[in-house]
Design an enzyme around this catalytic site. Structure first.
Site, PDB file in Angstrom:
ATOM      1  N   ARG A  84       1.828  -3.962  -6.785  1.00 41.35           N
ATOM      2  CA  ARG A  84       2.790  -3.498  -5.732  1.00 41.35           C
ATOM      3  C   ARG A  84       3.437  -4.630  -4.809  1.00 41.35           C
ATOM      4  O   ARG A  84       4.735  -4.396  -4.285  1.00 41.35           O
ATOM      5  CB  ARG A  84       2.066  -2.317  -4.721  1.00 41.35           C
ATOM      6  CG  ARG A  84       3.106  -1.510  -4.119  1.00 41.35           C
ATOM      7  CD  ARG A  84       2.482  -0.391  -3.494  1.00 41.35           C
ATOM      8  NE  ARG A  84       2.291   0.707  -4.375  1.00 41.35           N
ATOM      9  CZ  ARG A  84       3.305   1.800  -4.344  1.00 41.35           C
ATOM     10  NH1 ARG A  84       4.420   1.645  -3.883  1.00 41.35           N
ATOM     11  NH2 ARG A  84       3.146   2.655  -5.533  1.00 41.35           N
TER      12      ARG A  84
ATOM     13  N   GLU B  16       3.341   6.009   3.986  1.00 40.11           N
ATOM     14  CA  GLU B  16       3.433   4.669   3.966  1.00 40.11           C
ATOM     15  C   GLU B  16       4.776   3.845   4.250  1.00 40.11           C
ATOM     16  O   GLU B  16       4.319   2.971   5.306  1.00 40.11           O
ATOM     17  CB  GLU B  16       2.745   3.960   2.619  1.00 40.11           C
ATOM     18  CG  GLU B  16       1.517   4.194   2.186  1.00 40.11           C
ATOM     19  CD  GLU B  16       1.066   3.738   0.846  1.00 40.11           C
ATOM     20  OE1 GLU B  16       1.643   4.529  -0.301  1.00 40.11           O
ATOM     21  OE2 GLU B  16       0.514   3.029   0.773  1.00 40.11           O
TER      22      GLU B  16
HETATM   23  N1  MTE Z   1      -1.690   9.646   8.447  1.00 35.74           N
HETATM   24  C1  MTE Z   1      -2.857   9.585   9.100  1.00 35.74           C
HETATM   25  N2  MTE Z   1      -2.853  10.546  10.325  1.00 35.74           N
HETATM   26  N3  MTE Z   1      -4.106   9.436   8.886  1.00 35.74           N
HETATM   27  C2  MTE Z   1      -4.318   8.442   7.679  1.00 35.74           C
HETATM   28  O1  MTE Z   1      -5.320   8.043   7.269  1.00 35.74           O
HETATM   29  N4  MTE Z   1      -3.093   7.340   5.596  1.00 35.74           N
HETATM   30  C3  MTE Z   1      -1.896   7.053   5.143  1.00 35.74           C
HETATM   31  C4  MTE Z   1      -0.913   8.034   5.424  1.00 35.74           C
HETATM   32  N5  MTE Z   1      -0.830   8.654   6.635  1.00 35.74           N
HETATM   33  C5  MTE Z   1      -2.997   8.204   6.921  1.00 35.74           C
HETATM   34  C6  MTE Z   1      -1.766   8.825   7.461  1.00 35.74           C
HETATM   35  C7  MTE Z   1      -2.150   6.509   3.757  1.00 35.74           C
HETATM   36  S1  MTE Z   1      -2.407   4.885   3.640  1.00 35.74           S
HETATM   37  C8  MTE Z   1      -1.416   7.345   2.985  1.00 35.74           C
HETATM   38  S2  MTE Z   1      -1.276   6.679   1.271  1.00 35.74           S
HETATM   39  C9  MTE Z   1      -0.805   8.634   3.033  1.00 35.74           C
HETATM   40  O2  MTE Z   1      -1.039   8.949   4.496  1.00 35.74           O
HETATM   41  C10 MTE Z   1      -1.941   9.713   2.229  1.00 35.74           C
HETATM   42  O3  MTE Z   1      -1.211  10.962   2.425  1.00 35.74           O
HETATM   43  P1  MTE Z   1       0.148  11.830   1.649  1.00 35.74           P
HETATM   44  O4  MTE Z   1       0.059  11.034   0.576  1.00 35.74           O
HETATM   45  O5  MTE Z   1      -0.400  13.187   1.596  1.00 35.74           O
HETATM   46  O6  MTE Z   1       1.104  11.395   2.595  1.00 35.74           O
HETATM   47  N1  HPA Z   2      -0.958   3.093  -4.443  1.00 33.91           N
HETATM   48  C1  HPA Z   2      -2.012   3.570  -3.781  1.00 33.91           C
HETATM   49  N2  HPA Z   2      -3.231   3.535  -4.274  1.00 33.91           N
HETATM   50  C2  HPA Z   2      -3.210   3.355  -5.527  1.00 33.91           C
HETATM   51  C3  HPA Z   2      -2.187   2.827  -6.535  1.00 33.91           C
HETATM   52  C4  HPA Z   2      -0.929   2.746  -5.700  1.00 33.91           C
HETATM   53  O1  HPA Z   2       0.362   2.356  -6.237  1.00 33.91           O
HETATM   54  N3  HPA Z   2      -2.603   2.423  -7.818  1.00 33.91           N
HETATM   55  C5  HPA Z   2      -3.875   2.808  -7.740  1.00 33.91           C
HETATM   56  N4  HPA Z   2      -4.219   3.327  -6.465  1.00 33.91           N
HETATM   57 MO1  MOS Z   3      -2.604   4.790   0.995  1.00 34.29          MO
HETATM   58  S1  MOS Z   3      -2.891   2.663   0.996  1.00 34.29           S
HETATM   59  O1  MOS Z   3      -2.011   4.601  -0.778  1.00 34.29           O
HETATM   60  O2  MOS Z   3      -4.303   5.440   0.671  1.00 34.29           O
END
Ligand code: MTE
Ligand code: HPA
Ligand code: MOS
Length: 774
Positions: free
Chosen positions: A307, A719
């Protein structure tokens, strides 16, 4: 209806949200403790558990020999021992597990263990790892055109290196798990995990039982940020082993300091770059070498590196690009997923290149950025072959440039800097373009199970987990909207592997995209069944006016015949009718992202379903005598498509940005020369607090940008906003640069701590003096 509060908001603030540590268990509960290596690299010469076992109140003391199943864990490569065998590879590696009546006894028992080590030489930084060639896997390459030749022919070139730092997840709830034994071999696992299905797999493997004997449930996590995508598995496996050994419920909740020492962080990177450009600052060719510190095992490092390589273009079209990626093994806890998943590291390299080019050609970096953005209908193919469709960069730039008053403030900053010797201001505008999808394509799937009960209430199960991001609230909204019922009829269940099997991690920002679509799919099946019955029932009422299933609508908690709208029935009454007529009110849903796929070997194709875009302008004030800085103002404009819940999305944008500011400025992680983490508590590890929020903080969602590629025209949010923090990071660099009237390239790295800022200013002042002398 759509801007409702997070479903747990009031429970969080009133202390009623249930976390692992709050689950009520009977008096049989034992406390689990993990004993880990104090050395970064050592042979275990001997291990004596006998005295600890004899201590009153101790119920189990286990080492690797006591594991009934496999000792090898690891999400991709099985290279992580659950408990160390002959060698330890990092401080924090688990060696022994203890179950005791209470915490005090467990700590006492730990003191009675006798572990003899033979200490070996550790590798603790990327430079040494490169020298020792301790590659985790063969290097990867992505390229387009011929960067080598294009660099040779470019009128201007520059090269350099950039270090980006690690980052601790600092979720509020530390890694936690509660296991309760069931009948026969059954075990119920309550885990603070982003990935219940994988936790189930790992627990089954270490216990040597099958997956249908393990149920993993996750009500919510008190934060995760990627830190519980794989590394919740360890705590779950340890707890399960103790539960199996004692036949009693066991809980492990790591102490904060232990959690910080044991778990992996964001990958540190060492980036080498070389760029070629023309006299206007237009990019012609770029070569990157990305070196990642993987820590002691594989974990997700190769996907994270991938990534990073996929985001090394940031938002810019580079005709000739060559990216090499290398992940190195070191003797630190295995680094892991962290919001952005390598994307931030990859983008930091390119943003540095652009920033340097602007200084070189003596132009405002914002202009150089705009000049190099991916085009709308040409220059819109990335270095891995994906077209940048529905490119919002230009719209964002135009709107934000205006709304942030960029031009006027730039000239005010210039005047301020000419008038002030010791305080300098800086400003930067930076873009975000982030690919949405797991780059391991098969992971882009999700499942759901919806039950409708006879009272017309709906219970939604789906594969995603709630970590604070508001996924369950959005899912509730999607289910209610699709079924045409009010929100109060819909409840989202705790995530449970016995309800929805074989799920992917809630990660890659795709939680709503994937699970929302699976839920929608289940509602469609249910609606079709209900509509078929109701068409028959409505037709029976007036046989001269027949209707059919496609005319049946679900709205305002009613089932309505759109041909004759006076024929309608309350949703709950319709459910009773369905039951009496033997129509199933339970359905599964499934979704897989269409039209993606890419060749990892060639590094070419379409890894992402679509891109998320955002842009930020930040202004800072730097005290050049102390290196201290203040975040004066940040303006953000971010694209979330047609927002399902603007309140939650704004929260994600603000939170992501601030978390990024932490990584970019204050969150420095230090290890000593033996691999001991030096800052393992909040008094020495500085996460952002309210004073780090920009004094003037203006965050907006881009309007009228429906996304055709995701559920209800929404867009992933999670993210991408983290990378908006490059605006603060580069604003600091701009302020340092002002010390030397933008004539010298400041020394810079990430995080830009006060120390880094001060040293950089001193370095600039030294160059100025030398400049004057010569
Ligand atoms: N927001 C909060 N409040 N707490 C979290 O742990 N994790 C982040 C993001 N936002 C997180 C957060 C990460 S790393 C990801 S990948 C996404 O939330 C996962 O949730 P979603 O795919 O449902 O947005
Ligand atoms: N993002 C987050 N988590 C993952 C991914 C990715 O692209 N691939 C495997 N685990
Ligand atoms: Mo988020 S780093 O893809 O859990």
């Amino acid at each position: 209806m759509y801007n409702i509060p997070h479903d747990s908001a009031s429970k969080h603030v009133s202390g009623q949200s249930i976390y692992i540590d709050d689950v009520l268990v009977n008096s049989q509960l034992l406390v689990g403790r993990v004993v880990y290596s104090r050395f970064a690299h050592a042979k275990i010469k001997s291990l004596d558990l006998s005295k600890a076992k004899l201590l009153e109140g101790v119920h189990a003391v286990l080492c690797w020999k006591d594991i009934p199943g496999h000792n090898e864990m690891g999400p991709v490569v099985h290279d992580e021992p659950c408990l160390a065998v002959e060698e330890v590879y990092c401080v924090g590696q688990a060696i022994v597990l203890i179950a005791a009546e209470n915490e005090e006894v467990a700590i006492q028992a730990e003191k009675l263990l006798r572990i003899e080590y033979e200490i070996l030489e550790p590798v603790l930084d990327i430079q040494t790892a490169i020298q020792k060639d301790s590659l985790l896997a063969p290097p990867r390459i992505m390229q387009r055109g011929d960067a080598e030749v294009a660099l040779k022919n470019a009128p201007h070139t520059l090269k350099g290196e950039l270090e980006t730092g690690a980052q601790e997840h600092w979720y509020l709830e530390t890694q936690s798990c509660l296991c309760i034994p069931g009948e026969d071999k059954e075990i119920n696992v309550f885990s603070s995990t982003q990935h219940p299905s994988e936790t189930q797999t790992i627990v089954a493997e270490v216990l040597g039982i099958s997956k249908n004997e393990v149920v993993v449930e996750t009500r919510r996590m008190g934060g995760a940020f990627g830190g519980k995508e794989t590394q919740a598995n360890h705590t779950a496996a340890w707890t399960a082993l103790l539960c199996y050994a004692t036949g009693r419920p066991v809980k492990i909740r790591l102490f904060r300091d232990d959690d910080q020492k044991i778990t992996g962080k964001r990958h540190r990177f060492l980036i080498y770059y070389e760029a070629g450009f023309d006299e206007n600052g237009k990019l012609l060719a770029v070569k990157f070498e990305l070196n990642a510190d993987a820590g002691c095992t594989t974990d997700l490092s190769m996907a994270i590196l991938e990534r990073a390589m996929l985001h090394a273009d940031s938002s810019y079209y580079v005709p000739h690009m060559h990216v090499t990626g290398k992940a190195y093994r070191t003797n630190l806890p295995s680094n892991t997923a962290f919001r952005g998943f390598g994307g931030p590291q990859g983008m930091a390299g390119m943003e540095t290149v652009i920033d340097r080019i602007a200084r070189y050609v003596k132009k405002d970096p914002a202009e150089i950025r705009q000049l190099n953005f991916y085009g709308l209908d040409k220059n819109n193919i990335t270095h891995y072959g994906q077209e940048v469709e529905l490119n919002r960069l230009h719209t964002l730039y135009e709107q934000l440039y205006k709304s942030s008053d960029y031009k006027k403030r730039r000239s005010e900053i210039n005047s301020f800097n000419s008038a002030n010797e010791f305080f300098k201001k800086g400003m930067a505008l930076t873009p975000v373009k982030f690919g949405i999808s797991f780059t391991t394509s098969f992971l882009n799937q999700a499942g759901a199970l919806i039950n409708i009960y006879k009272d017309g209430t709906v219970l939604v199960n789906h594969g995603g987990t709630e970590m604070g991001q508001g996924l369950h609230t959005k899912i509730q909204q999607i289910a209610a909207a699709e079924l045409g019922v009010s929100l109060d009829r819909v409840k989202v269940n705790a995530t449970n592997t016995s309800k929805v099997p074989n799920t992917s991690a809630t990660a890659a920002s795709a939680g709503t995209d994937l699970n929302g679509m699976a839920v929608k799919n289940a509602t469609e099946k249910l609606k079709l069944r209900i509509a078929k019955l109701m068409a028959i029932e409505f037709s029976k009422q007036r046989p001269e006016k027949p209707t059919s299933a496609e005319h049946i609508l679900f709205e305002n908690s009613r089932v309505v015949d759109s041909l004759y709208p006076d024929r309608k029935i309350a949703f709950d009454e319709a459910m009773v009718l369905c039951h009496l007529n033997q129509v199933s009110l339970s359905a599964t849903g499934f979704y897989k992202t269409p039209n993606i796929g890419w060749d990892k070997i060639k590094g070419w194709g379409k890894p992402f379903n679509y891109y998320a875009f955002g842009m930020a302008v930040s202004e800072v004030l730097v005290d050049t005598l102390t290196g201290y800085h203040r975040n004066l103002r940040t303006d953000i404009l971010h694209d979330v498509g047609d927002s399902i819940n603007p309140g939650i999305d704004l929260g994600q944008v603000e939170g992501g940005f601030i978390q990024g500011v932490g990584w970019c400025t204050t969150e420095e992680i230090k290890w000593d020369d033996q691999g001991n983490l030096l800052n393992h508590s909040p008094d020495t590890y500085k996460i952002p607090s309210v004073r780090d929020v920009p004094e003037d903080f203006r965050v907006e969602l881009l309007q009228n940008v429906p996304n055709p590629n995701a559920v209800r025209k929404s867009k992933a949010v999670a993210e991408p906003p983290l990378m908006l923090a490059f605006s603060t990071w580069l604003a600091i660099k701009d302020a340092i640069s002002a010390v030397g009237d933008h004539k010298y390239e400041p020394h810079f790295k990430l995080p830009a701590t006060h120390e880094v800022i001060l040293l950089s200013i001193e370095h600039t002042r030294k160059k100025m003096k030398e400049g004057k002398r010569s």
